[in-house]
Design an enzyme around this catalytic site. Structure first.
Site, PDB file in Angstrom:
ATOM      1  N   GLU A  92      25.979 -18.429  19.396  1.00 15.64           N
ATOM      2  CA  GLU A  92      26.762 -18.290  20.455  1.00 15.64           C
ATOM      3  C   GLU A  92      26.295 -16.642  20.709  1.00 15.64           C
ATOM      4  O   GLU A  92      26.193 -15.496  21.247  1.00 15.64           O
ATOM      5  CB  GLU A  92      28.383 -17.777  19.141  1.00 15.64           C
ATOM      6  CG  GLU A  92      28.358 -18.171  18.498  1.00 15.64           C
ATOM      7  CD  GLU A  92      29.462 -17.375  17.347  1.00 15.64           C
ATOM      8  OE1 GLU A  92      30.179 -16.620  17.609  1.00 15.64           O
ATOM      9  OE2 GLU A  92      29.885 -18.272  16.428  1.00 15.64           O
ATOM     10  N   PRO A  93      25.605 -17.001  21.813  1.00 16.40           N
ATOM     11  CA  PRO A  93      24.857 -15.770  23.040  1.00 16.40           C
ATOM     12  C   PRO A  93      26.078 -15.505  23.814  1.00 16.40           C
ATOM     13  O   PRO A  93      26.782 -16.557  24.063  1.00 16.40           O
ATOM     14  CB  PRO A  93      23.411 -15.965  23.560  1.00 16.40           C
ATOM     15  CG  PRO A  93      23.642 -17.635  23.112  1.00 16.40           C
ATOM     16  CD  PRO A  93      24.731 -18.749  22.189  1.00 16.40           C
ATOM     17  N   CYS A 140      43.032   7.160  39.177  1.00 12.80           N
ATOM     18  CA  CYS A 140      43.324   8.037  38.542  1.00 12.80           C
ATOM     19  C   CYS A 140      43.334   8.661  37.002  1.00 12.80           C
ATOM     20  O   CYS A 140      44.211   8.825  36.190  1.00 12.80           O
ATOM     21  CB  CYS A 140      45.268   8.335  38.877  1.00 12.80           C
ATOM     22  SG  CYS A 140      45.414   8.581  40.828  1.00 12.80           S
ATOM     23  N   GLY A 157      25.101 -11.506  19.978  1.00 13.82           N
ATOM     24  CA  GLY A 157      24.387 -10.523  19.594  1.00 13.82           C
ATOM     25  C   GLY A 157      23.271  -9.672  20.376  1.00 13.82           C
ATOM     26  O   GLY A 157      23.516  -8.459  20.539  1.00 13.82           O
TER      27      GLY A 157
HETATM   28  N1  LLP Z   1      30.253 -14.786  18.599  1.00 13.17           N
HETATM   29  C1  LLP Z   1      31.301 -13.530  18.333  1.00 13.17           C
HETATM   30  C2  LLP Z   1      32.148 -13.671  16.686  1.00 13.17           C
HETATM   31  C3  LLP Z   1      32.075 -12.119  18.320  1.00 13.17           C
HETATM   32  O1  LLP Z   1      33.029 -11.160  18.405  1.00 13.17           O
HETATM   33  C4  LLP Z   1      30.773 -12.207  20.153  1.00 13.17           C
HETATM   34  C5  LLP Z   1      31.564 -11.177  20.576  1.00 13.17           C
HETATM   35  C6  LLP Z   1      30.157 -13.428  20.691  1.00 13.17           C
HETATM   36  C7  LLP Z   1      29.775 -14.185  20.312  1.00 13.17           C
HETATM   37  C8  LLP Z   1      28.745 -12.709  21.229  1.00 13.17           C
HETATM   38  O2  LLP Z   1      28.202 -11.534  21.384  1.00 13.17           O
HETATM   39  P1  LLP Z   1      27.163 -11.440  22.591  1.00 13.17           P
HETATM   40  O3  LLP Z   1      25.737 -11.906  22.857  1.00 13.17           O
HETATM   41  O4  LLP Z   1      27.916 -11.036  23.759  1.00 13.17           O
HETATM   42  O5  LLP Z   1      26.769  -9.343  22.433  1.00 13.17           O
HETATM   43  N2  LLP Z   1      33.182  -5.627  25.526  1.00 13.17           N
HETATM   44  C9  LLP Z   1      31.536  -4.891  24.332  1.00 13.17           C
HETATM   45  C10 LLP Z   1      30.815  -6.508  23.923  1.00 13.17           C
HETATM   46  C11 LLP Z   1      32.345  -6.767  22.970  1.00 13.17           C
HETATM   47  C12 LLP Z   1      31.806  -8.212  22.078  1.00 13.17           C
HETATM   48  C13 LLP Z   1      32.221  -8.557  21.213  1.00 13.17           C
HETATM   49  N3  LLP Z   1      32.203  -9.557  20.526  1.00 13.17           N
HETATM   50  C14 LLP Z   1      30.517  -4.810  26.081  1.00 13.17           C
HETATM   51  O6  LLP Z   1      30.747  -4.972  27.040  1.00 13.17           O
HETATM   52  O7  LLP Z   1      29.997  -4.404  24.959  1.00 13.17           O
END
Ligand code: LLP
Length: 414
Positions: A273-274, A342, A239
């Site tokens: 989990e980055p 479109c 996140g």
């Molecule tokens: N762990 C879990 C359980 C998750 O659901 C996610 C992302 C992550 C880790 C990684 O999160 P990050 O570090 O990338 O923020 N499509 C959206 C983002 C969706 C994230 C979904 N889950 C966007 O383009 O902003």
């Protein structure tokens, strides 16, 4: 330091001019920097040096085999959310013993495959999923390692579509119900309780929601320990945000300092989990202006990339910087950068003050995360190619789709 920088009036990826990439591979094209990918992983991993931890790259952010393989070579684990991601990461050389499996809807087949592969942990999100996993593991004569994803009910202060740790969210199990679920799991014959996990949202730019969630989580871990359930790991999810425009993302050192202080002297191994933080800044989407279409209300620059290539602006109203590969002098005005799809929602950027001419190349920045991985074939558009730049070398890591491939799986009625 960005690996995408201007030299001699032209934007480069490491040592390669983006115009040379466009000429050789065509556009639209995703361009990643190997050095940026590697340094972001190393920086994240090093922030927790000295404490037992594992970085599990959330591969949904960018699942290209070459990207996964680079991280695997650096020792990364992976966070997966489907059988497809499992197969992909194994094909890329990922170590199954470093894989955690997240997601609210794991099918029996997905569970079987992950058990057979010998993954590190299933991040379970409901009582129903726990029962299914126990049954599947029993059939295969395995013991499934489990963690519960708990929902700490913390507001991550991000876009509502990507906030996942609020009470209203479909994710995770209720905080107050978690102890009961752990006791239940401890009695099941075919699961082994290993850990606990949270993931409160994505593109988070403040540290407080993380602190609040981690403190709540630790309270729960201690309560479980007092109940005789000792956990081997605590998974803090992903996140961490990046800068798209003017955000002030949480610095890795502040984040690590906060985590280190909270977890000092504790026995549990830490998992992270980055996704975005490891790949977002490491890529651009290279596109060419097809036409300029000045209008009475708005001026449109129609480019050859579209919402099917990069969905974030259409879906989340996300802002990505747009930089001309060779900035030109001349008539500057506010352009709407749009694709050929479109839909009026097909825009990549709005209201950008630029001097443009047809044929110009543009780089859409910070497109390494959730760009290609969310792309589609909408409007029967072949997906873009992907290249990785390594110093002065360019490697094609996914060729452009061919139009015939788009309907090769389809049949006419007899
Ligand atoms: N762990 C879990 C359980 C998750 O659901 C996610 C992302 C992550 C880790 C990684 O999160 P990050 O570090 O990338 O923020 N499509 C959206 C983002 C969706 C994230 C979904 N889950 C966007 O383009 O902003």
């Amino acid at each position: 330091m960005s690996r995408f920088a201007y030299r001699d009036g032209e934007l480069h990826a490491e040592g390669v001019a983006l115009s040379a990439i466009a000429q050789r591979f065509g556009t639209p094209c995703y361009v990643y920097s190997r050095a940026a990918l590697e340094s972001s992983y190393r920086e994240f991993d090093a922030a927790f040096a000295g404490i037992p931890h594992l970085v599990c790259y959330a591969m949904k952010a960018n699942a290209n085999l070459a990207v996964l393989n680079l991280f695997a070579r650096l020792g990364s684990g992976f966070d997966i959310v489907s059988g497809g991601e499992l197969a992909r990461v194994l094909a890329a050389g990922g170590d199954p013993a470093k894989i955690v499996f997240s997601g609210v809807g794991k099918t029996e087949v997905e569970m079987e495959r992950a058990l057979a592969a010998g993954i590190l942990c299933f991040n379970v999100e409901s009582a129903a999923e726990l029962a299914r996993l126990d049954a599947v593991a029993g059939r295969l004569r395995h013991r499934a390692p489990v963690s519960f994803r708990v929902n700490p009910d913390v507001d991550p202060k991000t876009h509502p579509y990507i906030a996942t740790g609020l009470k209203e969210s479909k994710f995770g199990v209720d905080f107050d119900e978690a102890p009961q679920l752990y006791r239940q799991a401890a009695r099941l014959p075919n699961v082994a309780v290993r850990g606990i996990d949270i993931h409160i949202g994505s593109q988070i730019t403040e540290i407080e929601p993380y602190r609040e969630a981690a403190i709540k989580l630790l309270g729960l871990v201690d309560r479980l320990r007092a109940d005789g359930i000792a956990l081997a790991h605590v998974d803090l999810g992903g996140g961490l945000g990046i800068r798209y425009r003017d955000e002030e993302p949480v610095s890795l050192s502040d984040y690590a300092r906060m985590i280190r202080a909270l977890f000092a002297g504790r026995p549990e191994r830490l998992l992270f989990e980055p996704g975005r933080r490891l790949v977002g800044d490491a890529g651009v989407l290279l596109t060419r202006v097809e036409f300029l279409k000045p209008g009475t209300a708005r001026d449109f620059a129609i480019v050859d990339a579209a919402m099917n290539d990069l969905l974030r602006p259409s879906l989340y109203d996300a802002w990505h910087a747009v930089d001309p590969v060779r900035p030109r002098r001349g008539d500057e005005r506010a352009w709407e950068i749009v694709g050929p799809v479109c839909e009026s929602g097909d825009f990549l950027a709005r209201d950008r003050w630029l001097a443009l001419a047809a044929g110009d190349l543009l780089a859409i920045r910070a497109a390494g995360a959730y760009g290609m991985s969310m792309s589609s074939n909408y409007n029967s558009r072949p997906r873009a190619c992907e290249v990785i730049v390594d110093d002065t070398q360019v490697h094609l890591v996914r060729r452009r789709e061919e139009i015939g491939e788009l309907f090769a799986l389809e049949n006419l009625l007899p």
